[in-house]
Motif scaffolding. Structure first.
Motif, PDB file in Angstrom:
ATOM      1  N   LEU A  58       0.837  -1.196   0.000  1.00 50.09           N
ATOM      2  CA  LEU A  58       0.000   0.000   0.000  1.00 50.09           C
ATOM      3  C   LEU A  58       0.874   1.248   0.000  1.00 50.09           C
ATOM      4  O   LEU A  58       1.729   1.414   0.878  1.00 50.09           O
ATOM      5  N   ASN A  59       0.682   2.104  -0.988  1.00 47.92           N
ATOM      6  CA  ASN A  59       1.374   3.396  -1.056  1.00 47.92           C
ATOM      7  C   ASN A  59       0.337   4.506  -1.087  1.00 47.92           C
ATOM      8  O   ASN A  59      -0.563   4.499  -1.940  1.00 47.92           O
ATOM      9  N   ILE A  60       0.473   5.457  -0.172  1.00 41.79           N
ATOM     10  CA  ILE A  60      -0.430   6.610  -0.138  1.00 41.79           C
ATOM     11  C   ILE A  60       0.402   7.884  -0.069  1.00 41.79           C
ATOM     12  O   ILE A  60       1.284   8.020   0.784  1.00 41.79           O
ATOM     13  N   THR A  61       0.129   8.806  -0.985  1.00 40.40           N
ATOM     14  CA  THR A  61       0.758  10.119  -0.946  1.00 40.40           C
ATOM     15  C   THR A  61      -0.316  11.156  -0.653  1.00 40.40           C
ATOM     16  O   THR A  61      -1.299  11.279  -1.413  1.00 40.40           O
ATOM     17  N   VAL A  62      -0.147  11.879   0.445  1.00 36.75           N
ATOM     18  CA  VAL A  62      -1.090  12.929   0.819  1.00 36.75           C
ATOM     19  C   VAL A  62      -0.466  14.272   0.474  1.00 36.75           C
ATOM     20  O   VAL A  62       0.625  14.605   0.945  1.00 36.75           O
ATOM     21  N   SER A  63      -1.161  15.037  -0.357  1.00 35.10           N
ATOM     22  CA  SER A  63      -0.644  16.323  -0.820  1.00 35.10           C
ATOM     23  C   SER A  63      -1.437  17.472  -0.203  1.00 35.10           C
ATOM     24  O   SER A  63      -2.672  17.405  -0.107  1.00 35.10           O
ATOM     25  N   GLY A  64      -0.710  18.511   0.209  1.00 37.62           N
ATOM     26  CA  GLY A  64      -1.339  19.684   0.777  1.00 37.62           C
ATOM     27  C   GLY A  64      -0.742  20.949   0.206  1.00 37.62           C
ATOM     28  O   GLY A  64      -0.397  21.005  -0.976  1.00 37.62           O
ATOM     29  N   GLN A  65      -0.553  21.951   1.055  1.00 37.52           N
ATOM     30  CA  GLN A  65       0.056  23.218   0.640  1.00 37.52           C
ATOM     31  C   GLN A  65       1.053  23.641   1.702  1.00 37.52           C
ATOM     32  O   GLN A  65       0.703  23.822   2.863  1.00 37.52           O
ATOM     33  N   THR A 109       3.930  17.440   0.990  1.00 40.67           N
ATOM     34  CA  THR A 109       3.432  16.073   0.881  1.00 40.67           C
ATOM     35  C   THR A 109       3.907  15.203   2.043  1.00 40.67           C
ATOM     36  O   THR A 109       4.938  15.487   2.666  1.00 40.67           O
ATOM     37  N   VAL A 110       3.163  14.168   2.278  1.00 40.08           N
ATOM     38  CA  VAL A 110       3.539  13.102   3.204  1.00 40.08           C
ATOM     39  C   VAL A 110       3.298  11.778   2.482  1.00 40.08           C
ATOM     40  O   VAL A 110       2.254  11.588   1.848  1.00 40.08           O
TER      41      VAL A 110
END
Length: 212
Positions: A3-10, A68-69
């Motif tokens: 499982l790969n998850i990339t969480v993008s923000g600002q 990102t995380v």
């Protein structure tokens, strides 16, 4: 499955979070929310399931909210339909939870190994052989959470997967350090039992004249 998850923000200043979209906070919610995929979505009466996040990376300074995380985890299941449902539910949960914090989640799942399933007839045939090789020290294996590429072989021909006990004499197996642990220790005397078991099973199988 991987499982790969990339969480993008600002990105922005940690002292002025109102000018940012914080992917760290979003990731925390995503990780917590993934646990409900198993506890509230998976039908555990049909198949056990596990979703674990083992790595999380993000940020470069204590006072900077990053762009990102990234997190990486593992998905374990024992049934093809349950596996398919887990993938869909994980994707939906991660994306919607991230959206709730104004972030975005990109979910990528890499399918890996199928379930390792022992052939019943072969297991019954080899049980007396194993008992002789291990001097009666044989017990049925419980359902495991580990994965194994032996499953590919077992899909092509009847397969039998066995575990070799390596805990030193006088130490309780339940209290011994498992693998993936720095204190894991192998009693090499077990190699004698393992070699004897493999040779005995091979001889028995060849002498049985099995067409498989």
């Amino acid at each position: 499955d991987v499982l790969n998850i990339t969480v993008s923000g600002q990105q922005g200043h940690g002292g002025m979070p109102w000018n940012t979209v914080d992917p760290v906070v979003a990731s925390a919610y995503v990780i917590a929310g993934l646990q409900s995929v198993v506890s509230r979505r998976a039908d555990l009466t049909k198949s056990p399931a596990v979703v674990s996040v083992g790595m999380i990376h993000g940020g470069s300074s204590q006072n900077v909210i990053p762009d990102t995380v990234k997190m990486v985890g593992t998905i374990r299941s024992y049934d093809p339909e349950a596996r398919k449902q887990l993938h869909a539910d994980i994707k939906q949960a991660a994306e919607h939870i991230a959206e709730g914090t104004y972030a975005k989640a990109q979910v990528d799942i890499l399918p890996m190994y199928d379930v390792t399933d022992n052939n019943d007839a072969l297991a019954n045939q080899m049980l007396p052989v194993l008992k002789r090789a291990a001097e009666a020290g044989v017990v049925p294996g419980s359902l495991q959470g580990a994965s194994e590429d032996f499953s590919y072989f077992a899909k092509e021909v009847p397969g039998l997967y066995i575990f070799l006990g390596v805990t030193p004499d006088g130490e309780e197996p339940a209290k011994a350090a498992p693998n993936h642990n720095p204190k894991f220790f192998v009693d090499e005397k077990a190699l004698v039992v393992g070699t004897r078991a493999m040779a005995a099973m091979a001889v028995n199988f060849l002498m049985s004249g099995s067409p498989n």
